[in-house]
Design a protein around this motif. Structure first.
Motif, PDB file in Angstrom:
ATOM      1  N   THR A   1       9.295   5.422 -12.484  1.00  0.00           N
ATOM      2  CA  THR A   1       9.960   4.206 -12.975  1.00  0.00           C
ATOM      3  C   THR A   1      10.444   3.344 -11.815  1.00  0.00           C
ATOM      4  O   THR A   1      10.255   2.127 -11.806  1.00  0.00           O
ATOM      5  N   TYR A   2      11.037   3.971 -10.814  1.00  0.00           N
ATOM      6  CA  TYR A   2      11.539   3.249  -9.644  1.00  0.00           C
ATOM      7  C   TYR A   2      10.394   2.564  -8.908  1.00  0.00           C
ATOM      8  O   TYR A   2      10.498   1.390  -8.533  1.00  0.00           O
ATOM      9  N   ARG A   3       9.314   3.284  -8.686  1.00  0.00           N
ATOM     10  CA  ARG A   3       8.171   2.725  -7.953  1.00  0.00           C
ATOM     11  C   ARG A   3       7.508   1.584  -8.729  1.00  0.00           C
ATOM     12  O   ARG A   3       7.047   0.617  -8.135  1.00  0.00           O
ATOM     13  N   LYS A   4       7.455   1.661 -10.055  1.00  0.00           N
ATOM     14  CA  LYS A   4       6.900   0.574 -10.860  1.00  0.00           C
ATOM     15  C   LYS A   4       7.752  -0.689 -10.694  1.00  0.00           C
ATOM     16  O   LYS A   4       7.228  -1.786 -10.530  1.00  0.00           O
ATOM     17  N   LYS A   5       9.071  -0.525 -10.727  1.00  0.00           N
ATOM     18  CA  LYS A   5       9.964  -1.676 -10.548  1.00  0.00           C
ATOM     19  C   LYS A   5       9.830  -2.245  -9.137  1.00  0.00           C
ATOM     20  O   LYS A   5       9.787  -3.452  -8.950  1.00  0.00           O
ATOM     21  N   GLN A   6       9.732  -1.368  -8.155  1.00  0.00           N
ATOM     22  CA  GLN A   6       9.590  -1.793  -6.767  1.00  0.00           C
ATOM     23  C   GLN A   6       8.276  -2.562  -6.572  1.00  0.00           C
ATOM     24  O   GLN A   6       8.258  -3.610  -5.920  1.00  0.00           O
ATOM     25  N   LEU A   7       7.213  -2.081  -7.168  1.00  0.00           N
ATOM     26  CA  LEU A   7       5.925  -2.761  -7.077  1.00  0.00           C
ATOM     27  C   LEU A   7       5.989  -4.140  -7.747  1.00  0.00           C
ATOM     28  O   LEU A   7       5.442  -5.111  -7.233  1.00  0.00           O
ATOM     29  N   GLY A   8       6.683  -4.222  -8.864  1.00  0.00           N
ATOM     30  CA  GLY A   8       6.852  -5.506  -9.543  1.00  0.00           C
ATOM     31  C   GLY A   8       7.605  -6.503  -8.678  1.00  0.00           C
ATOM     32  O   GLY A   8       7.253  -7.692  -8.634  1.00  0.00           O
TER      33      GLY A   8
ATOM     34  N   PRO B   1       0.809  -1.228   0.000  1.00  0.00           N
ATOM     35  CA  PRO B   1       0.000   0.000   0.000  1.00  0.00           C
ATOM     36  C   PRO B   1       0.844   1.282   0.000  1.00  0.00           C
ATOM     37  O   PRO B   1       0.482   2.267  -0.655  1.00  0.00           O
ATOM     38  N   GLU B   2       1.972   1.267   0.713  1.00  0.00           N
ATOM     39  CA  GLU B   2       2.851   2.448   0.721  1.00  0.00           C
ATOM     40  C   GLU B   2       3.425   2.712  -0.663  1.00  0.00           C
ATOM     41  O   GLU B   2       3.489   3.862  -1.117  1.00  0.00           O
ATOM     42  N   VAL B   3       3.858   1.648  -1.339  1.00  0.00           N
ATOM     43  CA  VAL B   3       4.443   1.805  -2.673  1.00  0.00           C
ATOM     44  C   VAL B   3       3.378   2.257  -3.675  1.00  0.00           C
ATOM     45  O   VAL B   3       3.658   3.082  -4.548  1.00  0.00           O
TER      46      VAL B   3
END
Length: 166
Positions: free
Chosen positions: A58-65, A36-38
């Motif tokens: 871009t960083y958050r998309k990779k982190q979520l993945g 939820p934080e991401v």
């Protein structure tokens, strides 16, 4: 020439009670706290406008993945794990869950290992997977038995000094 490789051998699906609880807690933490934080941070980054030059997005998309990949793995792995809670009837022999002290016959150096499931190995604690070459070589051996293990440094001979179960 093809790039096909045979699938990796599946790991043994056994685990200690503590390891099982840790995996469940990790999955719960990923789903209810981290993800939820991401997602909030990703939404904020997306609201900033042009996504093609937005490093935060871009960083958050990779982190979520990465979070989703780990959660998917845990969701599939946890139901197939078998929790081993009881110590074996032969407490002087090495089986799953054993903490053992081994002596390198050539050098006299002693090491301490605990045999655990592949999902809970930790080299700093001396926890080795039941699928490791060392664990496979020592299984069913007793105190004062000697055995050979194929290690990265070559074949090594060990003697079992002590065996205990928690």
């Amino acid at each position: 020439m093809s790039r096909w490789r045979p699938p990796a051998p599946s790991s043994t699906a056994i685990i200690t009670r503590e390891g099982f609880e840790r995996l469940k807690a990790e999955l719960d933490h990923l789903w209810h706290t981290v993800r939820p934080e991401v997602v909030k941070a990703l939404a904020a980054a997306a609201a900033e406008g042009d996504r093609s030059e937005n490093a935060e997005y871009t960083y958050r998309k990779k982190q979520l993945g990465e979070i989703d990949r780990r959660a998917r793995y845990l969701s599939k792995r946890i139901p197939v794990l078998k929790v081993v809670e009881a110590a074996p009837s032969q407490r002087d022999a090495v089986f799953f869950g054993a903490t053992m002290e081994l002596e390198n016959v050539a050098s006299g150096e002693t090491v301490r290992y605990r045999i655990v499931g592949p999902d809970e190995t930790d080299a700093r604690k001396g926890w080795i997977s039941i699928d490791s070459p060392m664990a496979r070589a020592v299984l069913k051996k007793r105190v004062d038995d000697e055995f050979d293990a194929e290690l990265p440094g070559g074949r090594t001979r060990f003697a079992i000094v002590a065996v205990a179960y928690e």
